[in-house]
Design a protein around this motif. Sequence first.
Motif, PDB file in Angstrom:
ATOM      1  N   ARG A 403       0.838  -1.208   0.000  1.00 63.39           N
ATOM      2  CA  ARG A 403       0.000   0.000   0.000  1.00 63.39           C
ATOM      3  C   ARG A 403       0.874   1.260   0.000  1.00 63.39           C
ATOM      4  NH1 ARG A 403      -5.227   0.350   1.097  1.00 63.39           N
ATOM      5  NH2 ARG A 403      -5.257  -1.666   2.198  1.00 63.39           N
ATOM      6  N   GLU A 404       1.911   1.272   0.830  1.00 64.38           N
ATOM      7  CA  GLU A 404       2.808   2.426   0.878  1.00 64.38           C
ATOM      8  C   GLU A 404       3.534   2.614  -0.446  1.00 64.38           C
ATOM      9  OE1 GLU A 404       4.934   2.858   4.969  1.00 64.38           O
ATOM     10  OE2 GLU A 404       4.435   0.741   4.773  1.00 64.38           O
ATOM     11  N   ILE A 405       4.001   1.518  -1.030  1.00 64.16           N
ATOM     12  CA  ILE A 405       4.758   1.594  -2.281  1.00 64.16           C
ATOM     13  C   ILE A 405       3.872   2.051  -3.429  1.00 64.16           C
ATOM     14  CG2 ILE A 405       5.954   0.219  -4.025  1.00 64.16           C
ATOM     15  CD1 ILE A 405       7.128  -1.450  -1.742  1.00 64.16           C
ATOM     16  N   ILE A 406       2.705   1.453  -3.558  1.00 68.25           N
ATOM     17  CA  ILE A 406       1.851   1.724  -4.719  1.00 68.25           C
ATOM     18  C   ILE A 406       1.135   3.068  -4.611  1.00 68.25           C
ATOM     19  CG2 ILE A 406      -0.203   0.946  -5.978  1.00 68.25           C
ATOM     20  CD1 ILE A 406       0.680  -1.936  -5.280  1.00 68.25           C
ATOM     21  N   PHE A 407       0.623   3.394  -3.429  1.00 64.68           N
ATOM     22  CA  PHE A 407      -0.206   4.595  -3.319  1.00 64.68           C
ATOM     23  C   PHE A 407       0.542   5.810  -2.773  1.00 64.68           C
ATOM     24  CE2 PHE A 407      -3.154   1.031  -3.404  1.00 64.68           C
ATOM     25  CZ  PHE A 407      -4.053   1.458  -4.377  1.00 64.68           C
ATOM     26  N   CYS A 431       1.611 -13.506  -7.695  1.00 60.49           N
ATOM     27  CA  CYS A 431       0.777 -12.309  -7.693  1.00 60.49           C
ATOM     28  C   CYS A 431       0.217 -12.061  -6.293  1.00 60.49           C
ATOM     29  CB  CYS A 431      -0.375 -12.456  -8.677  1.00 60.49           C
ATOM     30  SG  CYS A 431       0.126 -12.330 -10.398  1.00 60.49           S
ATOM     31  N   LEU A 432       0.295 -10.811  -5.866  1.00 58.28           N
ATOM     32  CA  LEU A 432      -0.348 -10.399  -4.620  1.00 58.28           C
ATOM     33  C   LEU A 432      -1.523  -9.503  -4.991  1.00 58.28           C
ATOM     34  CD1 LEU A 432       2.805  -9.615  -2.432  1.00 58.28           C
ATOM     35  CD2 LEU A 432       1.416 -11.699  -2.451  1.00 58.28           C
ATOM     36  N   THR A 433      -2.584  -9.554  -4.201  1.00 53.15           N
ATOM     37  CA  THR A 433      -3.825  -8.875  -4.550  1.00 53.15           C
ATOM     38  C   THR A 433      -4.184  -7.808  -3.515  1.00 53.15           C
ATOM     39  OG1 THR A 433      -5.195 -10.437  -3.319  1.00 53.15           O
ATOM     40  CG2 THR A 433      -4.605 -11.031  -5.587  1.00 53.15           C
ATOM     41  N   GLU A 434      -5.390  -7.270  -3.650  1.00 53.69           N
ATOM     42  CA  GLU A 434      -5.841  -6.196  -2.758  1.00 53.69           C
ATOM     43  C   GLU A 434      -5.806  -6.616  -1.288  1.00 53.69           C
ATOM     44  OE1 GLU A 434      -9.459  -2.911  -2.480  1.00 53.69           O
ATOM     45  OE2 GLU A 434      -9.698  -4.707  -3.710  1.00 53.69           O
ATOM     46  N   LYS A 435      -6.085  -7.865  -1.016  1.00 52.06           N
ATOM     47  CA  LYS A 435      -6.082  -8.330   0.381  1.00 52.06           C
ATOM     48  C   LYS A 435      -4.667  -8.427   0.947  1.00 52.06           C
ATOM     49  CE  LYS A 435      -6.258 -13.257  -0.877  1.00 52.06           C
ATOM     50  NZ  LYS A 435      -7.087 -14.488  -0.850  1.00 52.06           N
ATOM     51  N   LYS A 448       4.490 -16.749   2.443  1.00 48.57           N
ATOM     52  CA  LYS A 448       3.255 -17.321   2.984  1.00 48.57           C
ATOM     53  C   LYS A 448       2.104 -17.215   1.986  1.00 48.57           C
ATOM     54  CE  LYS A 448       4.638 -15.795   7.622  1.00 48.57           C
ATOM     55  NZ  LYS A 448       4.312 -14.867   8.736  1.00 48.57           N
ATOM     56  N   TYR A 449       2.242 -16.319   1.023  1.00 45.84           N
ATOM     57  CA  TYR A 449       1.156 -16.075   0.073  1.00 45.84           C
ATOM     58  C   TYR A 449       1.519 -16.525  -1.343  1.00 45.84           C
ATOM     59  CZ  TYR A 449      -0.181 -13.271   4.061  1.00 45.84           C
ATOM     60  OH  TYR A 449      -0.495 -12.873   5.339  1.00 45.84           O
ATOM     61  N   GLN A 544      -5.207 -19.441  -7.335  1.00 47.96           N
ATOM     62  CA  GLN A 544      -5.645 -19.300  -5.948  1.00 47.96           C
ATOM     63  C   GLN A 544      -6.427 -18.013  -5.724  1.00 47.96           C
ATOM     64  OE1 GLN A 544      -2.459 -19.470  -3.091  1.00 47.96           O
ATOM     65  NE2 GLN A 544      -3.748 -18.787  -1.394  1.00 47.96           N
ATOM     66  N   ASN A 545      -5.939 -16.911  -6.306  1.00 47.11           N
ATOM     67  CA  ASN A 545      -6.543 -15.600  -6.028  1.00 47.11           C
ATOM     68  C   ASN A 545      -7.597 -15.172  -7.045  1.00 47.11           C
ATOM     69  OD1 ASN A 545      -4.928 -14.913  -3.669  1.00 47.11           O
ATOM     70  ND2 ASN A 545      -3.200 -14.743  -5.074  1.00 47.11           N
TER      71      ASN A 545
END
Length: 625
Positions: A403-407, A431-435, A448-449, A544-545
Amino acid sequence: MIQNKEQLQQLHEEAVKELNSYDCRILVCSGTGCIATGSNKIYEKFLEITKDAPGVTLEFAPHDEKEHLGVKKTGCQGVCELGPLVRIQKGQDVVQYVKVQLDDCAEIFEKSVLGNEVVERLLYQKGGKVCKGPDDIPFIAKQTRIVLKNCGKFDAESLREYIASGGFAALQKAMFEMTPDQVIEEVDQSGLRGRGGGGFPAGKKWIQVARQADPVHYVVCNGDEGDPGAFMDGSVMEGDPYRLIEGMMLAAYAVRAENGYIYVRAEYPNSVARLKHAIAVLEENGLLGENILGTGFNFHMHINKGAGAFVCGEGSALTASIEGSRGMPRVKPPRTVEQGLWAKPTVLNNVETYANVPEIILKGHEWYRSIGTEGSPGTKTFSLTGSIENTGLIEVPMGTTLREIIFDIGGGLKSGAAFKAVQIGGPSGGCLTEKHLDVPLDFDSVKKYGAIVGSGGLVVMDENTCMVEVARFFMGFTQRESCGKCGPCRIGTKRMLELLEKIVDGKGEMEDLEKLEELGHFVKDRSLCGLGKSAPLPVLSTIQNFRDEYVEHIVDKKCAAHVCKSMRVYEIDPDKCKGCTKCARNCPVNAITGERKAPHVIDNSKCIKCGTCLENCAFDAVVLK
């Protein structure tokens, strides 16, 4: 020739005095991104203007009444998409100009170099805020720069400017105040982990090499960086080459190696040129070669260019390539620390890892551990690309959230689109998502993800991205780059790619999802090297996502993002169609019929999904369903 520490100290004092003598320095970004947009011509233009200007000089003369100006080529200044970038520095006052063109140079020189005005239209502006200096720009201000601290501030090719910035103070401290074992202990206690992808503790590697009985040891740097969208190591090599070399010299001193090799991908000509220049200058000045600083320490540097094979980022494949053999990984053990280059004990780290070492030796392991997280101390460089407002090179403490990096740093997504996912760790990452936006980015947390930090590529994707196509694209890349030595990778990635192509072509079946997952885990668990072991991650993480997108492709034969060409359905809105016939006249397969000045119709049994009708319609009557 610098023969002892007293002469090095004297050179440092002279270099600082010379650096402080400038009334003004014109710093032109000469990173690869800015060169691509014309910064070399900007540099030449400023040189030309300066040479012809009355009352100024490019040569330092203490008693000259002329203004002493400097026109310098720096490394990457960070905000890559806004190049060419130019900084005007007067003492501590720095003005950052963006998107500078040749026609702007004279105005900048007149107002900002000779005068004290700014050319406001060339300053960074966002949301009504005008940023004068680089540290006023949120993209830069919110970073913590250790590895990149010199990039954009100094002449990338100047040994004197590197020494003036504190360069080689760490080497001097190590060689005159520390034993090799104490250097290793400092690096080990710092918790520095390899920044090339695996995150293995650097100090542990150095300990294992140092204790090998063989008297011949090597130090090797992996500068191959083959991930699409990644340019972190390249920016260090071309922007601060002496820092990388000093880090390798510290490693060589610690493990008692006399030869070091930098393996650079051939697609980095700027990095190769800067490194060759730096090595030649250091040899000429006695800081590389025999009896460095009169200590009896000998160290020679060599550069090897890779031929573009992604698999050569793997340690044993890389060393095989340096030796002149085909770059293919081998079965382990023995590991590189025991039998690496020419079967000798070898320290192998990447560019960013070595570039951290001088600061650790100078400031100590406790300082380094004060940054980042307990398990992943220090900072990490990332290349921020994709559907993001601010693309470029960043460095942040380990544990910083997405969140800090992207926004905060990246400025959010382009055109206000909704965030969907970020591909992290290159083509073999996940891939990492909104969650996952608030998950700390460090080596252990992301695992872990189903993802990896990798070398540091971050590709941001918005709501208009098809995740099935993303998985197919990255699997296509890793499948092509497989060396083919082991069956699980050679055959498994090919079969996975075939299944993904089947799905995006609208021919998928639900059982294909089970096959993809089964194959993915098989390839991941049984491949010989890191390429195969991580190749399935984009597929497994997207299933998965974003399983619903796979199901939509298979069951509904629909791609909601309209990315998968075979699933596109073009229709003509009768309320908007004017019957101009332009779409029908341009259709290559005569799939559109209708009378002039009457609504037209597309026969989807004939349509080849080329999109020509959409491109040619002047009334927005053609729509994708």
